[in-house]
Write an enzyme that holds these catalytic residues in place. Structure first.
Site, PDB file in Angstrom:
ATOM      1  N   GLU A 151       0.836  -1.211   0.000  1.00 52.26           N
ATOM      2  CA  GLU A 151       0.000   0.000   0.000  1.00 52.26           C
ATOM      3  C   GLU A 151       0.865   1.252   0.000  1.00 52.26           C
ATOM      4  OE1 GLU A 151      -2.534   1.723  -0.359  1.00 52.26           O
ATOM      5  OE2 GLU A 151      -4.181   1.266   0.993  1.00 52.26           O
ATOM      6  N   ASP A 152       0.288   2.349  -0.394  1.00 47.09           N
ATOM      7  CA  ASP A 152       1.005   3.623  -0.343  1.00 47.09           C
ATOM      8  C   ASP A 152       1.141   4.131   1.091  1.00 47.09           C
ATOM      9  OD1 ASP A 152      -1.743   4.088  -0.113  1.00 47.09           O
ATOM     10  OD2 ASP A 152      -1.841   5.593  -1.694  1.00 47.09           O
ATOM     11  N   ASP A 178      -3.299   4.972   7.178  1.00 47.43           N
ATOM     12  CA  ASP A 178      -3.834   6.119   7.890  1.00 47.43           C
ATOM     13  C   ASP A 178      -4.621   5.561   9.084  1.00 47.43           C
ATOM     14  OD1 ASP A 178      -4.464   8.824   8.172  1.00 47.43           O
ATOM     15  OD2 ASP A 178      -6.195   8.717   6.870  1.00 47.43           O
ATOM     16  N   PHE A 223      -1.896  16.031   5.249  1.00 44.96           N
ATOM     17  CA  PHE A 223      -2.343  15.438   3.990  1.00 44.96           C
ATOM     18  C   PHE A 223      -1.207  15.532   2.988  1.00 44.96           C
ATOM     19  CE2 PHE A 223      -4.395  14.761  -0.023  1.00 44.96           C
ATOM     20  CZ  PHE A 223      -5.231  13.698   0.287  1.00 44.96           C
ATOM     21  N   ARG A 233       0.041  12.435  -8.303  1.00 42.30           N
ATOM     22  CA  ARG A 233       0.658  11.147  -7.981  1.00 42.30           C
ATOM     23  C   ARG A 233       2.083  11.075  -8.523  1.00 42.30           C
ATOM     24  NH1 ARG A 233      -3.535   7.729  -6.268  1.00 42.30           N
ATOM     25  NH2 ARG A 233      -5.539   8.112  -7.236  1.00 42.30           N
TER      26      ARG A 233
HETATM   27  P1  XMP Z   1      -6.894   4.049   5.835  1.00 42.03           P
HETATM   28  O1  XMP Z   1      -7.413   5.187   6.652  1.00 42.03           O
HETATM   29  O2  XMP Z   1      -7.944   3.052   5.526  1.00 42.03           O
HETATM   30  O3  XMP Z   1      -6.592   4.753   4.489  1.00 42.03           O
HETATM   31  O4  XMP Z   1      -5.632   3.460   6.413  1.00 42.03           O
HETATM   32  C1  XMP Z   1      -5.599   4.504   3.656  1.00 42.03           C
HETATM   33  C2  XMP Z   1      -5.895   5.232   2.380  1.00 42.03           C
HETATM   34  O5  XMP Z   1      -6.268   6.593   2.632  1.00 42.03           O
HETATM   35  C3  XMP Z   1      -5.701   7.442   1.686  1.00 42.03           C
HETATM   36  N1  XMP Z   1      -4.887   8.443   2.380  1.00 42.03           N
HETATM   37  C4  XMP Z   1      -4.238   9.441   1.786  1.00 42.03           C
HETATM   38  N2  XMP Z   1      -4.160   9.767   0.491  1.00 42.03           N
HETATM   39  N3  XMP Z   1      -2.779  11.594   1.076  1.00 42.03           N
HETATM   40  C5  XMP Z   1      -3.418  10.860   0.142  1.00 42.03           C
HETATM   41  O6  XMP Z   1      -3.313  11.161  -1.028  1.00 42.03           O
HETATM   42  C6  XMP Z   1      -2.822  11.321   2.387  1.00 42.03           C
HETATM   43  O7  XMP Z   1      -2.216  12.022   3.204  1.00 42.03           O
HETATM   44  C7  XMP Z   1      -3.590  10.183   2.762  1.00 42.03           C
HETATM   45  N4  XMP Z   1      -3.852   9.601   3.957  1.00 42.03           N
HETATM   46  C8  XMP Z   1      -4.641   8.546   3.671  1.00 42.03           C
HETATM   47  C9  XMP Z   1      -4.884   6.566   0.777  1.00 42.03           C
HETATM   48  O8  XMP Z   1      -5.642   6.300  -0.366  1.00 42.03           O
HETATM   49  C10 XMP Z   1      -4.667   5.301   1.533  1.00 42.03           C
HETATM   50  O9  XMP Z   1      -4.574   4.182   0.708  1.00 42.03           O
HETATM   51 MG    MG Z   2      -4.799   4.040  -1.333  1.00 38.15          MG
END
Ligand code: XMP
Ligand code: MG
Length: 179
Positions: free
Chosen positions: A97-98, A101, A150, A163
């Site tokens: 994953e990227d 959060d 963010f 991206r």
């Molecule tokens: P959760 O909250 O499920 O979310 O762990 C993970 C996804 O939330 C997005 N995400 C972000 N995307 N900048 C972004 O462009 C951010 O700072 C950010 N924080 C969360 C992302 O898609 C990730 O896979």
């Molecule tokens: Mg994502």
């Protein structure tokens, strides 16, 4: 780009982190059948870098997911837009994953993939915002910890864009508050 407040993680930091993770993954899964699943879209740049630092044969596949609701907040309800084509039964799985959060997205994916009879399901993420966690998710291969800002770049978007920025950058607050 003019939407960037500041660079949070440099190219050099990212390269170093990716190299370390690639080496660890290569050691840990040596001689085992590993399927790496990249989470689209955000994970594509990290996975492209990471995969080339892995020195063992692996299967690569992708899933595309989206969480319902507000685009900058996670609801925890994950919609599978594209599933993997690979049969993961009896194989080790590593989800890439990227960013983590709240952890809700990965938590959901881990539970889903576990129902398909894999030998193991582990998690790897380029970035981690631990202060925002809502579930107790074990992150086996953790990249760089960042504060609750963010961020865009290195695969991460704002409204579908940015991206392709090479570094991880903080998005200017005025960009998402001006609506
Ligand atoms: P959760 O909250 O499920 O979310 O762990 C993970 C996804 O939330 C997005 N995400 C972000 N995307 N900048 C972004 O462009 C951010 O700072 C950010 N924080 C969360 C992302 O898609 C990730 O896979
Ligand atoms: Mg994502």
């Amino acid at each position: 780009m003019d939407v960037v407040e500041r660079i949070l993680v440099s190219k050099e930091q990212l390269d170093k982190q990716v190299e370390e993770l690639g080496a660890r993954i290569s050691r840990d899964y040596e001689g085992q059948e590993l399927v790496i699943i990249g989470v689209l879209k955000g994970g594509f740049i990290f996975l492209a870098d990471l995969a080339r630092k892995i020195t063992i044969p692996v299967d690569l596949d992708f899933m595309s997911v989206s969480s319902y609701g507000n685009s900058s907040k996670s609801s925890g309800i994950v919609k599978i837009i594209k599933d993997v084509d690979t049969d993961i039964t009896g194989k080790h799985v590593l989800i890439v994953e990227d960013i983590i959060d709240t952890g809700l997205t990965l938590n959901h994916l881990v539970e889903l993939l576990k129902t398909r009879g894999p030998l193991s399901v582990k998690v790897c993420a380029a970035l981690d915002k631990p202060s925002r966690r809502k579930v107790d998710l074990k992150v086996d291969y953790k990249g760089i910890e960042i504060p609750d800002e963010f961020v865009i770049g290195y695969g991460l978007d704002y409204a579908g864009k940015y991206r392709n920025i090479q570094e991880v950058c903080v998005l200017k607050r005025e960009v998402y508050t001006k609506k």
